[in-house]
Enzyme design. Sequence first.
Site, PDB file in Angstrom:
ATOM      1  N   HIS A 174      10.627  73.108 -58.500  1.00 23.36           N
ATOM      2  CA  HIS A 174      12.035  73.035 -58.121  1.00 23.36           C
ATOM      3  C   HIS A 174      12.758  74.167 -58.846  1.00 23.36           C
ATOM      4  CE1 HIS A 174      16.163  71.582 -57.685  1.00 23.36           C
ATOM      5  NE2 HIS A 174      16.298  71.898 -58.961  1.00 23.36           N
TER       6      HIS A 174
ATOM      7  N   ASN B 129       5.527  71.350 -53.060  1.00 24.37           N
ATOM      8  CA  ASN B 129       5.827  72.791 -53.097  1.00 24.37           C
ATOM      9  C   ASN B 129       5.981  73.333 -54.524  1.00 24.37           C
ATOM     10  OD1 ASN B 129       8.283  71.674 -53.684  1.00 24.37           O
ATOM     11  ND2 ASN B 129       9.350  72.451 -51.877  1.00 24.37           N
TER      12      ASN B 129
ATOM     13  N   LYS C 132       6.616  70.542 -60.602  1.00 25.55           N
ATOM     14  CA  LYS C 132       6.487  69.227 -59.979  1.00 25.55           C
ATOM     15  C   LYS C 132       5.106  68.629 -60.269  1.00 25.55           C
ATOM     16  CE  LYS C 132       9.787  70.215 -56.251  1.00 25.55           C
ATOM     17  NZ  LYS C 132      10.068  70.029 -54.807  1.00 25.55           N
TER      18      LYS C 132
ATOM     19  N   TYR D  33      18.557  64.676 -57.104  1.00 18.20           N
ATOM     20  CA  TYR D  33      18.410  65.101 -55.710  1.00 18.20           C
ATOM     21  C   TYR D  33      19.581  64.723 -54.803  1.00 18.20           C
ATOM     22  CZ  TYR D  33      13.760  67.171 -55.954  1.00 18.20           C
ATOM     23  OH  TYR D  33      12.705  68.009 -56.216  1.00 18.20           O
TER      24      TYR D  33
ATOM     25  N   GLU E 233      22.495  70.572 -63.308  1.00 18.12           N
ATOM     26  CA  GLU E 233      21.098  70.162 -63.486  1.00 18.12           C
ATOM     27  C   GLU E 233      20.644  70.319 -64.932  1.00 18.12           C
ATOM     28  OE1 GLU E 233      19.394  71.136 -58.989  1.00 18.12           O
ATOM     29  OE2 GLU E 233      18.741  72.365 -60.665  1.00 18.12           O
TER      30      GLU E 233
HETATM   31  P1  ADP Z   1      14.661  73.190 -52.298  1.00 21.17           P
HETATM   32  O1  ADP Z   1      13.736  72.364 -53.170  1.00 21.17           O
HETATM   33  O2  ADP Z   1      13.984  74.418 -51.760  1.00 21.17           O
HETATM   34  O3  ADP Z   1      15.989  73.487 -52.964  1.00 21.17           O
HETATM   35  P2  ADP Z   1      15.855  70.996 -50.756  1.00 21.17           P
HETATM   36  O4  ADP Z   1      16.875  70.791 -51.834  1.00 21.17           O
HETATM   37  O5  ADP Z   1      16.343  71.038 -49.360  1.00 21.17           O
HETATM   38  O6  ADP Z   1      14.998  72.321 -50.993  1.00 21.17           O
HETATM   39  O7  ADP Z   1      14.788  69.825 -50.837  1.00 21.17           O
HETATM   40  C1  ADP Z   1      14.390  69.250 -52.057  1.00 21.17           C
HETATM   41  C2  ADP Z   1      12.917  68.869 -51.972  1.00 21.17           C
HETATM   42  O8  ADP Z   1      12.749  67.834 -50.995  1.00 21.17           O
HETATM   43  C3  ADP Z   1      12.003  69.986 -51.487  1.00 21.17           C
HETATM   44  O9  ADP Z   1      11.633  70.892 -52.517  1.00 21.17           O
HETATM   45  C4  ADP Z   1      10.827  69.231 -50.929  1.00 21.17           C
HETATM   46  O10 ADP Z   1       9.944  68.809 -51.960  1.00 21.17           O
HETATM   47  C5  ADP Z   1      11.509  68.012 -50.309  1.00 21.17           C
HETATM   48  N1  ADP Z   1      11.809  68.231 -48.874  1.00 21.17           N
HETATM   49  C6  ADP Z   1      12.883  68.880 -48.359  1.00 21.17           C
HETATM   50  N2  ADP Z   1      12.836  68.894 -47.018  1.00 21.17           N
HETATM   51  C7  ADP Z   1      11.711  68.239 -46.668  1.00 21.17           C
HETATM   52  C8  ADP Z   1      11.080  67.912 -45.409  1.00 21.17           C
HETATM   53  N3  ADP Z   1      11.627  68.272 -44.228  1.00 21.17           N
HETATM   54  N4  ADP Z   1       9.913  67.231 -45.424  1.00 21.17           N
HETATM   55  C9  ADP Z   1       9.353  66.856 -46.600  1.00 21.17           C
HETATM   56  N5  ADP Z   1       9.892  67.125 -47.820  1.00 21.17           N
HETATM   57  C10 ADP Z   1      11.046  67.816 -47.852  1.00 21.17           C
END
Ligand code: ADP
Length: 167
Positions: free
Chosen positions: A131, A128, A9, A49, A142
């Site tokens: 992805h 974070n 990211k 997403y 994807e």
């Molecule tokens: P992952 O990336 O672990 O598969 P998700 O698909 O639920 O998790 O979420 C996609 C991305 O959206 C996350 O990696 C994060 O960057 C963002 N995100 C998800 N939930 C939150 C939240 N509660 N607050 C802020 N950003 C979030």
Amino acid sequence: MEQTLIIFKPDAVQRGIIGEILTRFEKAGFKVVGLKMTEPDYDHYHEHYEGIGTLKTRKGEEIFESTLASMQDGPVVAMVIEGVEAVEAVRKMVGDTEPKSALPGTIRGDYAHVTYGQASSVGRGVANIVHASADSVEAEKEIKHWFKVEELYDYKVVHQQYTQPKK
Ligand code: ADP
């Protein structure tokens, strides 16, 4: 063998830690079969997403839009890696979505510590680092969304000698 999509990211690119993290996947025995820097637009991330990842449906409009905005902070590096049960193994290496909750030893646990609460207070998607595809169906979709067939390569790595029948 299974393939999975990793995206470094904008926060990982801007911190200059792509190489360090990529090395973790190489050391674990994954084969890099596709790799590129790219700066996708809103529509591309919308499909990634929501069309594929159902983030808006699961977590709501506000988190969805702030995540898309944060992903458009700059270029990302997209990568396809291949290995035995790659999707599950990579998710384990990546750790929990919220860095605060991600265990030490995972990528998100080692390289970040921010929280959902702090991210939402500043209208950002939680930074974070990477992805990683959530399951094998998502991984297939994807990979097609991010890479053309001719951008994926087939070659042999030494790790394959340990996953092929013994002579
Ligand atoms: P992952 O990336 O672990 O598969 P998700 O698909 O639920 O998790 O979420 C996609 C991305 O959206 C996350 O990696 C994060 O960057 C963002 N995100 C998800 N939930 C939150 C939240 N509660 N607050 C802020 N950003 C979030």
